[in-house]
Write an enzyme that holds these catalytic residues in place. Structure first.
Site, PDB file in Angstrom:
ATOM      1  N   ALA A 100      22.264 -43.078 101.267  1.00 31.64           N
ATOM      2  CA  ALA A 100      21.142 -42.935 101.715  1.00 31.64           C
ATOM      3  C   ALA A 100      19.999 -41.908 100.183  1.00 31.64           C
ATOM      4  CB  ALA A 100      21.204 -41.334 102.273  1.00 31.64           C
ATOM      5  N   GLN A 160       8.300 -37.679 101.319  1.00 29.96           N
ATOM      6  CA  GLN A 160       8.582 -38.261 100.477  1.00 29.96           C
ATOM      7  C   GLN A 160       9.264 -40.103 101.623  1.00 29.96           C
ATOM      8  OE1 GLN A 160      12.411 -35.808 100.782  1.00 29.96           O
ATOM      9  NE2 GLN A 160      11.823 -35.162  98.923  1.00 29.96           N
ATOM     10  N   HIS A 177      12.205 -32.302 102.975  1.00 32.19           N
ATOM     11  CA  HIS A 177      12.946 -33.412 102.877  1.00 32.19           C
ATOM     12  C   HIS A 177      13.443 -34.374 103.585  1.00 32.19           C
ATOM     13  CE1 HIS A 177      17.220 -31.586 102.475  1.00 32.19           C
ATOM     14  NE2 HIS A 177      17.153 -32.186 103.792  1.00 32.19           N
ATOM     15  N   TRP A 199      16.372 -26.329  97.354  1.00 31.66           N
ATOM     16  CA  TRP A 199      14.637 -26.641  97.832  1.00 31.66           C
ATOM     17  C   TRP A 199      14.331 -25.274  97.821  1.00 31.66           C
ATOM     18  CZ3 TRP A 199      19.464 -29.345  99.296  1.00 31.66           C
ATOM     19  CH2 TRP A 199      19.034 -30.388  98.500  1.00 31.66           C
ATOM     20  N   VAL A 206      25.687 -36.805 100.029  1.00 35.68           N
ATOM     21  CA  VAL A 206      26.416 -37.642  99.635  1.00 35.68           C
ATOM     22  C   VAL A 206      27.254 -37.327  98.645  1.00 35.68           C
ATOM     23  CG1 VAL A 206      23.771 -39.094  99.725  1.00 35.68           C
ATOM     24  CG2 VAL A 206      24.449 -37.361  97.580  1.00 35.68           C
ATOM     25  N   ARG A 232       6.994 -27.336 100.136  1.00 36.73           N
ATOM     26  CA  ARG A 232       8.088 -26.358  99.912  1.00 36.73           C
ATOM     27  C   ARG A 232       7.080 -24.846  98.985  1.00 36.73           C
ATOM     28  NH1 ARG A 232      12.018 -31.261  97.094  1.00 36.73           N
ATOM     29  NH2 ARG A 232      12.373 -32.236  98.099  1.00 36.73           N
TER      30      ARG A 232
HETATM   31  N1  PHE Z   1      16.317 -35.299  99.831  1.00 32.16           N
HETATM   32  C1  PHE Z   1      16.525 -35.467  98.632  1.00 32.16           C
HETATM   33  C2  PHE Z   1      15.748 -34.774  97.995  1.00 32.16           C
HETATM   34  O1  PHE Z   1      14.419 -34.021  98.416  1.00 32.16           O
HETATM   35  C3  PHE Z   1      16.572 -36.592  98.089  1.00 32.16           C
HETATM   36  C4  PHE Z   1      18.260 -37.450  98.758  1.00 32.16           C
HETATM   37  C5  PHE Z   1      18.373 -38.410 100.036  1.00 32.16           C
HETATM   38  C6  PHE Z   1      19.212 -37.678  97.440  1.00 32.16           C
HETATM   39  C7  PHE Z   1      18.900 -39.414  99.745  1.00 32.16           C
HETATM   40  C8  PHE Z   1      20.182 -37.743  98.323  1.00 32.16           C
HETATM   41  C9  PHE Z   1      20.359 -39.001  98.935  1.00 32.16           C
HETATM   42  O2  PHE Z   1      15.246 -34.112  96.709  1.00 32.16           O
END
Ligand code: PHE
Length: 350
Positions: free
Chosen positions: A314, A217, A177, A155, A260, A203
């Site tokens: 998630a 998102q 995010h 990120w 995750v 970003r």
């Molecule tokens: N937050 C992650 C991203 O911006 C996406 C994501 C959300 C991945 C939830 C796993 C679970 O790339």
């Protein structure tokens, strides 16, 4: 004099009842009671009359005057009432007017997001909002991404100017995010909960046709007993079939996100070649459309949840990217550009 008064009365009563406009009535009124009006003139003649006659004429004049005034008032009401009835009787049907078809419509993102939200509302998910300006902890640290961990490179982050805002350097940022909502949601809600988060993310990108500094998102955070990757597959299908139609096929491939475990990329069958392999999907036949996974035990603990008892899902995707695919839009900057000529081409069905 008596006769004259009776004549005036009859004559004007008739004129008054046949008057059809307020203006017409006004001039009749003047002709009677104005400076040179009939009644005014008649009154002026009183001094010339004999006492006997006056005794008869004076009360008669009073009655004639009252009668005519009353007639004017009554007719005035009638005319007003008539006009009102005419207005209410008339049908003014604004809806029937033909409007030019290309007047405008909701932004494709707005309609798309409303649809996505209602897809998940139907499964009992609730909206949750997390801040755009957030701490490094909620955006990274508590999500199992410690400071200086190379995963942060996933990120490109915009930090707030510490000198300008008088804060510790590297502590406040623009969320990269919607996952900054995860630990907040866990701390604020009783299990089980199903939440969805939709909103702006930012970003530090080199801008080009595929990269935008500001984008949207959509994320799901779902915690209960006994959740598994099967639930994740179901939710992914629910979304992608809802957007692209029942024939859409969905698969998961391993993917890395520090918050995750296991982590997955959610792929949809390439909508352009239907799996055969083309330029858009790079010959693979599938397109990665979302990131997902089972919430990492460390993140559950950070949210005050015992990972031995509960599990969580998630799952998130970017509406801009999804719509680029759906409509073959080849520049991500189109969405926030304000280029109406281009934007009006894309209308998402409600
Ligand atoms: N937050 C992650 C991203 O911006 C996406 C994501 C959300 C991945 C939830 C796993 C679970 O790339």
């Amino acid at each position: 004099m008596e006769e004259k008064l009776i004549l005036i009365l009859k004559d004007y009563q008739q004129k008054i009842t046949s008057a059809s406009t307020l203006k017409g009535l006004d001039s009749l009124f003047l002709a009677l009671f104005g400076k040179n009006g009939e009644i005014t003139q008649a009154t002026k003649e009183f001094p010339k009359l004999a006492k006997e006659e006056l005794r008869v004429v004076a009360p008669l004049l009073a009655r004639v005057k009252a009668g005519l005034e009353e007639a004017v008032t009554k007719r005035r009401e009638e005319i007003r009432e008539g006009g009102y009835q005419k207005l209410t009787g008339e049908k003014l049907d604004l809806g029937s007017a033909e409007l030019p078809k290309d007047k405008g419509h909701l932004h494709v993102i707005t309609t798309f997001e409303e649809k996505t939200v209602s897809l998940f509302q139907n499964l009992g998910f609730q909206r949750y909002d997390a801040p755009h300006i957030d701490s490094d902890d909620f955006n990274f640290g508590l999500l199992n991404i410690p400071e200086d961990h190379p995963a942060r490179d996933l990120w490109d982050t915009l930090y707030l100017d510490s000198e300008k805002f008088g804060i510790e350097p590297g502590k406040l940022l623009l969320r990269t995010h919607t996952s900054n909502s995860q630990v907040r949601i866990m701390r604020e809600h009783k299990i089980p909960f199903r939440m969805m988060v939709l909103g702006r993310c930012f970003r530090y990108e080199n801008l080009d046709a595929r990269h935008e500094h500001t984008f949207e998102q959509f994320e799901i955070v779902y915690v209960d007993k006994g959740l598994s990757m099967a639930n994740l597959q179901y939710l992914s299908e629910h979304l992608l079939k809802g957007i692209f139609g029942e024939e859409m096929k969905v698969r998961m491939t391993p993917g890395y996100y520090p918050f995750v475990e296991p982590g997955a990329g959610v792929d949809g069958l390439c909508i352009f070649c239907k799996g055969k392999g083309c330029k858009v999907c790079g010959g693979v036949g599938w397109l990665e459309l979302a990131g997902a996974g089972m919430i990492h035990p460390t993140v559950l603990k950070n949210g005050g949840i015992d990972p031995k008892i509960y599990s969580g899902i998630a799952w998130g995707f970017g509406p801009f990217r999804m719509l680029m695919l759906k409509y073959g839009i080849n520049d991500i900057r189109t969405f926030l550009s304000g280029n109406l000529k281009e934007l009006l081409k894309y209308e998402e069905e409600k």
